[in-house]
Design a protein around this motif. Sequence first.
Motif, PDB file in Angstrom:
ATOM      1  N   ASP A  24      -6.808  -6.683  -4.676  1.00 28.54           N
ATOM      2  CA  ASP A  24      -8.067  -6.211  -4.140  1.00 28.54           C
ATOM      3  C   ASP A  24      -7.985  -5.807  -2.705  1.00 28.54           C
ATOM      4  O   ASP A  24      -8.937  -5.024  -2.412  1.00 28.54           O
ATOM      5  CB  ASP A  24      -9.362  -7.437  -4.523  1.00 28.54           C
ATOM      6  CG  ASP A  24      -9.089  -7.733  -5.813  1.00 28.54           C
ATOM      7  OD1 ASP A  24      -8.274  -7.186  -6.611  1.00 28.54           O
ATOM      8  OD2 ASP A  24     -10.122  -8.341  -6.320  1.00 28.54           O
ATOM      9  N   LYS A  25      -7.050  -6.292  -1.900  1.00 26.64           N
ATOM     10  CA  LYS A  25      -7.227  -5.898  -0.673  1.00 26.64           C
ATOM     11  C   LYS A  25      -6.139  -5.002  -0.259  1.00 26.64           C
ATOM     12  O   LYS A  25      -6.088  -4.455   0.925  1.00 26.64           O
ATOM     13  CB  LYS A  25      -7.182  -6.905   0.456  1.00 26.64           C
ATOM     14  CG  LYS A  25      -8.104  -7.921   0.427  1.00 26.64           C
ATOM     15  CD  LYS A  25      -7.685  -9.239   1.298  1.00 26.64           C
ATOM     16  CE  LYS A  25      -8.731 -10.461   1.037  1.00 26.64           C
ATOM     17  NZ  LYS A  25     -10.118  -9.998   1.746  1.00 26.64           N
ATOM     18  N   GLY A  26      -5.485  -4.488  -1.057  1.00 32.02           N
ATOM     19  CA  GLY A  26      -4.299  -3.452  -0.828  1.00 32.02           C
ATOM     20  C   GLY A  26      -2.810  -3.916  -1.451  1.00 32.02           C
ATOM     21  O   GLY A  26      -2.958  -5.091  -2.308  1.00 32.02           O
ATOM     22  N   PHE A  27      -1.846  -3.144  -1.205  1.00 34.70           N
ATOM     23  CA  PHE A  27      -0.908  -3.412  -1.906  1.00 34.70           C
ATOM     24  C   PHE A  27       0.425  -4.197  -0.964  1.00 34.70           C
ATOM     25  O   PHE A  27       1.415  -4.307  -1.495  1.00 34.70           O
ATOM     26  CB  PHE A  27      -0.172  -2.010  -2.550  1.00 34.70           C
ATOM     27  CG  PHE A  27      -0.970  -1.540  -3.626  1.00 34.70           C
ATOM     28  CD1 PHE A  27      -0.886  -2.204  -4.828  1.00 34.70           C
ATOM     29  CD2 PHE A  27      -1.905  -0.629  -3.404  1.00 34.70           C
ATOM     30  CE1 PHE A  27      -1.753  -1.587  -5.836  1.00 34.70           C
ATOM     31  CE2 PHE A  27      -2.522  -0.102  -4.444  1.00 34.70           C
ATOM     32  CZ  PHE A  27      -2.613  -0.592  -5.796  1.00 34.70           C
ATOM     33  N   THR A  28       0.343  -4.035   0.181  1.00 36.74           N
ATOM     34  CA  THR A  28       1.414  -4.549   1.222  1.00 36.74           C
ATOM     35  C   THR A  28       1.429  -6.068   1.135  1.00 36.74           C
ATOM     36  O   THR A  28       0.582  -6.718   0.608  1.00 36.74           O
ATOM     37  CB  THR A  28       1.085  -4.120   2.678  1.00 36.74           C
ATOM     38  OG1 THR A  28      -0.130  -4.761   3.148  1.00 36.74           O
ATOM     39  CG2 THR A  28       0.844  -2.736   2.579  1.00 36.74           C
ATOM     40  N   VAL A  29       2.673  -6.612   1.579  1.00 39.75           N
ATOM     41  CA  VAL A  29       2.705  -8.004   1.385  1.00 39.75           C
ATOM     42  C   VAL A  29       1.701  -8.810   2.425  1.00 39.75           C
ATOM     43  O   VAL A  29       1.593  -9.775   1.778  1.00 39.75           O
ATOM     44  CB  VAL A  29       3.928  -8.330   2.072  1.00 39.75           C
ATOM     45  CG1 VAL A  29       4.266  -7.984   3.485  1.00 39.75           C
ATOM     46  CG2 VAL A  29       4.676  -9.861   1.904  1.00 39.75           C
TER      47      VAL A  29
END
Lengths: 511, 511
Positions: B256-261
């Motif tokens: 929901d907030k993005g794909f990065t670690v």
Amino acid sequence: MENNNKLSGFKAWALFGGSMVVVFGLGLLTSALMERRAEVASLFNNRKNMMTGEKIHPQNEDFRSDFPREYQTWRKTEETSFESKYNSSEAVDVLAQRPEMVVLWAGYAFSWDYTTPRGHMHTIEDMTRTLRTGAPDTETTGSNQPGTCWTCKSPDVPRIMQEKGIAEYYKANWAMWGNEIVNPLGCSDCHDPETMDLRISRPALIEAFQRQGKDITKATPQEMRTLVCAQCHVEYYFRDDPATPEKDQYLTFPWDKGFTVEDIEAYYDETGFYDYIHALSKTPILKAQHPGFETCKMGIHGQRGVGCADCHMPYMNEGGVKFSDHHVQSPLNKMDRTCLVCHRESEETLRQNVYERQEKVFDVRNQVEKELAKAHIQAKYAWDNGATEEQMKETLALLRKSQWRWDFAVASHGASFHAPQEVTRILSHSLEYALKAQVEITRTLAKLGHLEEVPMPDISTKEKAQQYLGLDMAGKVAAKEKFLQEIRPKWLEDARAKGKVRDDAYTTVTL
Amino acid sequence: MENNNKLSGFKAWALFGGSMVVVFGLGLLTSALMERRAEVASLFNNRKNMMTGEKIHPQNEDFRSDFPREYQTWRKTEETSFESKYNSSEAVDVLAQRPEMVVLWAGYAFSWDYTTPRGHMHTIEDMTRTLRTGAPDTETTGSNQPGTCWTCKSPDVPRIMQEKGIAEYYKANWAMWGNEIVNPLGCSDCHDPETMDLRISRPALIEAFQRQGKDITKATPQEMRTLVCAQCHVEYYFRDDPATPEKDQYLTFPWDKGFTVEDIEAYYDETGFYDYIHALSKTPILKAQHPGFETCKMGIHGQRGVGCADCHMPYMNEGGVKFSDHHVQSPLNKMDRTCLVCHRESEETLRQNVYERQEKVFDVRNQVEKELAKAHIQAKYAWDNGATEEQMKETLALLRKSQWRWDFAVASHGASFHAPQEVTRILSHSLEYALKAQVEITRTLAKLGHLEEVPMPDISTKEKAQQYLGLDMAGKVAAKEKFLQEIRPKWLEDARAKGKVRDDAYTTVTL
């Protein structure tokens, strides 16, 4: 059926006519190519300044009339306009941007003054202006640096080496050559003045190759488009022969064990070499210079045989002549002639790809600078609170490893793009050793009865960090100004009187 | 002159003749292409098993006669032969190779058993055999895992979801579906059985897209060649709705907030989610699954639009038909059809490029695993010596960050190649947090009167590490064997009786 036949007949004639057009075009092209080659040959065979038999010719202006395109683009290095979001159009005060570096270089001249590099035209100007070269009080003494420091700055250097001897040139005081070194880095540094072939003018690179059992004269023309740059854009140190009592300051490339950060560290560790003792932590520090050649070899462009000049001096066309753009600068400034020669993506995509690689590196680098500076400050606190040499031994070993890796990764400026993964790997280990040093110091301090966190000084600006180190910056600046006003003009005057520099040279005009 | 004219005449005729040959060749090619398209169309229009109106068809063998090439290559996933120096031909016991991982997963089933993944044919077999799924003692109860665990293993899963409801499927005990899930991952997982179009069969991916305001049905065919893989090769977690008392174990992608670690960590931190409490350090740990899709997007292949299938299921030709190789495996196994489609270097050069990237990642990863395992052990020592929750708070926060980054970087197996710089960056921070935790623990222990280094247990082998954790491995193995001999065969028998699996299915033959 008849229609089909007519169509076939038409097709055959169209094909035939088309072929004729193509053949005619090929003829035109061949003629143009031959004319172009003739023009280049004519340029070389009808030089106004033949320079026959000369091995070095320092006055760059003497090449102007014979090689106007190369000269004019070289003159453009006067402008330092990096088209990168990380560089501005003027030299940037790096210590002001990242004040931790003042702490990292405590005890070394880089903590006084360190700015981003400018173009080749500025070599003499910037070297005389930086606080790092000190403030000579007479015409031949008083700098805290040896002659070696000039080595990459001017085609006058190989001339002096020829006249005075290499060893004598290196070990003199930096001020000794102030009235000799007056032409900024130019033609004769990379070209044989007679043939204009690329050639190596500096002994350190030739000697490093020899020690590795390689003969640099066997290099291909494409390799030379990198090796002329590798005369300077490399890691080096000033070697003192332990067998002689005086300081030799002999410029040496530490490549005998290989080119990686670990190989070069092993080379230095073997003799216990260090550049300075850290003023806070007392660590024997290895100062990395600018291992651009070494790091580039470890990235994909270097591995695919792309030469420095391919991206930093791309070919261009003018008046039917193809030549190398001598305005050495960031390839992002002229992407149509650099990246786009091989890559099919848009300029914007490629530019973002570069920035992304750099940002990932800077993300780790920033943590390293913070934690390593902290570790040096903590180490000083431990010394101040009675830590013994035995107790600090492991800490200093860790700090040496950490700082060497950090400096190797960042000092060459381009490494975050040239070899992004290798640089991130190196910085990982730098961070590892800095934090392991913090673990050691924490335990040592606990044994000395100090259980709380070490109080941190305010190093949030360059000035505050320099104040924390107790540096007399005002005194250094005043001395430098005095030198620039009283000594420097005499050097230039003397050089002009002796015909070492032409009246239209860049240095003559600006200094 | 006459000679020249003759030559020109000959040239014109040669050109004319040559053109005719080329035109004839083009005709042949067009004919071949049309024939080929006709053959493919004929295949689809004359299927023996039409599957009209079916949304899911779990029996893979029913596709065999209509799609023999795809079926035969899919059957080859039975062989797990990675052509990589880091993989052998059989599943490798990773815990035996890197025993620190036993410590890192202390308190979680991965510390019992973790091997390298095998091909798609083995999904059911490997899931039932691993100690991680426990040893059901009756036919429908007794595993320590929920139904959710089966989700990526079989085309029977969407069938059960359709029959029983998605939520009911997830929250049941893992053993509940043992007699239902019998066909290994196959055709209907990625293809609509009626049209054979690529389609998404699992709800988690569709739902994640919806929460991001995206409609997955708008994906292009090329995007689908990645998205069908992203149904499973992603980071996920089993979400429990805080509003309901029972455990939902609802499979959810934390995007929901993005794909990065960092994005995914922020998502988990918001609700304080954790997968398990670490048995030694008491850290609330985030277990990364296998974020292959997320990491691949951050590397250059993903950024250039290369799909998973382009490298892992490259096109091949057979009998005049072009089709995707369904023997999903390392692209290094078939470089002529993968890397060499775009890259012009030799296989050997490209292979070495891949290995070099992997080795640089492993260099940092190995340090992380060593230092993070050490930190967990040190934390236990601090707890054992009376550290308070307040004293350990910062340490646990650092360990959670470190372990999340380590697991995210290594869990997807391919990330060291898919996004080498990003993975090295992530591991740098993992190492940073692990060592910062060590600094914290060192200070905490000092305050508790412990000034020396924490004694380290012998964890040099998997067995020693498991013994250190006090795991009853013999008991787990014995219970598993009993389950495999007594319960597992009944599941299969039941499935066969109900017609859920064909007699020639891979599982029927091997289980």
